[in-house]
Each structure stands twice: as structure tokens, then as C-alpha cells.
Design a protein around this motif. Structure first.
Motif, short mmCIF file in Angstrom:
data_model
loop_
_atom_site.label_atom_id
_atom_site.label_comp_id
_atom_site.label_asym_id
_atom_site.label_seq_id
_atom_site.Cartn_x
_atom_site.Cartn_y
_atom_site.Cartn_z
N ASP A 99 30.19 7.40 75.51
CA ASP A 99 29.96 8.11 74.26
C ASP A 99 31.28 8.58 73.66
O ASP A 99 31.52 9.77 73.47
N LEU A 100 32.14 7.61 73.38
CA LEU A 100 33.50 7.90 72.96
C LEU A 100 33.88 7.00 71.79
O LEU A 100 33.61 5.80 71.80
N THR A 101 34.50 7.59 70.78
CA THR A 101 35.03 6.81 69.66
C THR A 101 36.54 6.73 69.80
O THR A 101 37.22 7.75 69.93
N LEU A 102 37.04 5.50 69.84
CA LEU A 102 38.49 5.27 69.92
C LEU A 102 39.06 5.05 68.53
O LEU A 102 38.49 4.28 67.74
N ASP A 103 40.16 5.70 68.22
CA ASP A 103 40.86 5.52 66.96
C ASP A 103 41.89 4.42 67.16
O ASP A 103 42.97 4.66 67.71
N THR A 104 41.56 3.22 66.72
CA THR A 104 42.49 2.10 66.94
C THR A 104 43.71 2.20 66.03
O THR A 104 44.66 1.44 66.21
N GLY A 105 43.70 3.13 65.09
CA GLY A 105 44.89 3.37 64.27
C GLY A 105 46.04 3.93 65.09
O GLY A 105 47.19 3.90 64.66
N GLU A 106 45.72 4.43 66.30
CA GLU A 106 46.76 4.95 67.21
C GLU A 106 47.46 3.84 67.99
O GLU A 106 48.44 4.08 68.67
N PHE A 107 46.95 2.61 67.90
CA PHE A 107 47.51 1.50 68.65
C PHE A 107 48.70 0.90 67.92
O PHE A 107 48.60 0.56 66.73
N PRO A 108 49.82 0.71 68.62
CA PRO A 108 50.94 0.02 67.96
C PRO A 108 50.59 -1.43 67.74
O PRO A 108 49.88 -2.06 68.53
N THR A 109 51.08 -1.97 66.64
CA THR A 109 50.82 -3.40 66.36
C THR A 109 51.93 -4.22 66.98
O THR A 109 52.88 -3.68 67.56
N ASN A 110 51.82 -5.53 66.85
CA ASN A 110 52.76 -6.44 67.47
C ASN A 110 54.16 -6.05 67.10
O ASN A 110 55.09 -6.20 67.74
#
Length: 194
Positions: free
Chosen positions: A183-194
Motif C-alpha cells: 500500500d505504497l505510492t512511489l514517486d518516480t520523479g525522484e529517480f535519476p534518468t540515464n
């Protein structure tokens, strides 16, 4: 450096393959897996790869039960697929992990996470999900930094045979929700891109 495959005897049984994997001297810092019966040696992941795994791990710790753990280097066995796989993250109840010193049965996992590397993204997209589904792992999260249309995150679930159903797929920057028991929402905006 790209992944390296190590020659093996196609007639070799599972126990012999595991013994070879356990006893061989592998390059320090490398990730050594058995994928579809082939020993594969990959270089250590890049920093951005590790940052993504660490951010997911930090968020998962806030929602998992006290008797569960998150591992980054734990091998899981899928003998029926001739697989000894090391997911980037593995979430599993701790008390069930005392099977062997080198690996645990994949069926004990509640969630596996793979973050693609450019050199071996195919394994994370094709071979590994088939093995994880075969083992009955309920959830597989694929963070595909090298997806053809740009970085994506896909949550797979409801395994049947060697196939998962796509539960959710987003581009980097969009949130993705992991269902119960997380029951967790991950903010993928926190992920560095290539």
C-alpha cells in the motif's frame, strides 16, 4: 563493460550448475547469476542504478512488517527455470530465509525489483520475469531506465505459469502504486534518468 556468459555443459544438472556457481572464483564486485541455465557475470551497477534501488528500498522500509527484510544481494533459486537470480531488491519474511547460506527459494519473495542496466536490460524484461512468475512471486517491479520510448516503471502481478499481468505502467515522473501488503505510492520523479 557488458555482461559475460560462461560456457557450461548443456547436460549439466541443476545441482551441478549451483555447485559451479557457488564454488567458482568470480571477479570481485560482479553480479553472478544463472539465467535460463547460463551463468552470467555482470559488472557492478552504475551509481544512478543504485540510487534508484536505494530510494525504493527507503520507501519500502516504511511499510513492511518488522519480520520482513529487504535484500540487495540475496540470490533466489528457481530450479524449474534453471535460474539463480539476484534481483536488485528482494522483499521477504526473514524467518523463512535460513534455507542455505548462498540462496533462498524464490517462492519466499513477496516482491522483487529490477532496475535495468544498458548491457543486460533484456534479462530484466524477458528472462527474469518469466522465472519470477514461475516461482509465484506475487509482485515484480521493473524500473526500465533504458526502455525504447524513454524510462518507464512497470508493476507486474497475478502470475500464471511463466507470465505476469501488467498491473500498472508509468513513465518516469509519474507515481506508481504498489498494492497490499505494501500500500505504497512511489514517486518516480525522484529517480535519476540515464
Amino acid at each position: 563493460m557488458s555482461a559475460l556468459t560462461v560456457s557450461h555443459d548443456p547436460e549439466q544438472g541443476w545441482d551441478d550448475l549451483v555447485r559451479f556457481w557457488e564454488e567458482m572464483e568470480w571477479p570481485e564486485g560482479s553480479k553472478v547469476e544463472i539465467i535460463e541455465g547460463i551463468v552470467t557475470v555482470s559488472p557492478a551497477p552504475a551509481t544512478r542504478h543504485n540510487v534508484i534501488a536505494a530510494r525504493i528500498q527507503r520507501r519500502l522500509y516504511s511499510v513492511i512488517p518488522e519480520d520482513w527484510e529487504i535484500f540487495q544481494t540475496q540470490a533466489i533459486a528457481v530450479p524449474s527455470r534453471l535460474g539463480m537470480l539476484i534481483p536488485d531488491l528482494l522483499v521477504t519474511p526473514v524467518q523463512e530465509c535460513a534455507e542455505t547460506d548462498s540462496h533462498i527459494p524464490a517462492a519466499l519473495a513477496e516482491l522483487v525489483v529490477e532496475v535495468t542496466s544498458k548491457s543486460n536490460a533484456r534479462h530484466d524484461r524477458v528472462s527474469k520475469p518469466a522465472a519470477y512468475a514461475t516461482a509465484g512471486i506475487p509482485l515484480y517491479l521493473l524500473v526500465d531506465r533504458w526502455a525504447p520510448g524513454g524510462p518507464t516503471v512497470t508493476l507486474y502481478g497475478e502470475p500464471k505459469g511463466d507470465v505476469y499481468r501488467v498491473l500498472s505502467a508509468v513513465k518516469f515522473g509519474d507515481p506508481i502504486k504498489l498494492p497490499e501488503p505494501f500500500d505504497l505510492t512511489l514517486d518516480t520523479g525522484e529517480f535519476p534518468t540515464n
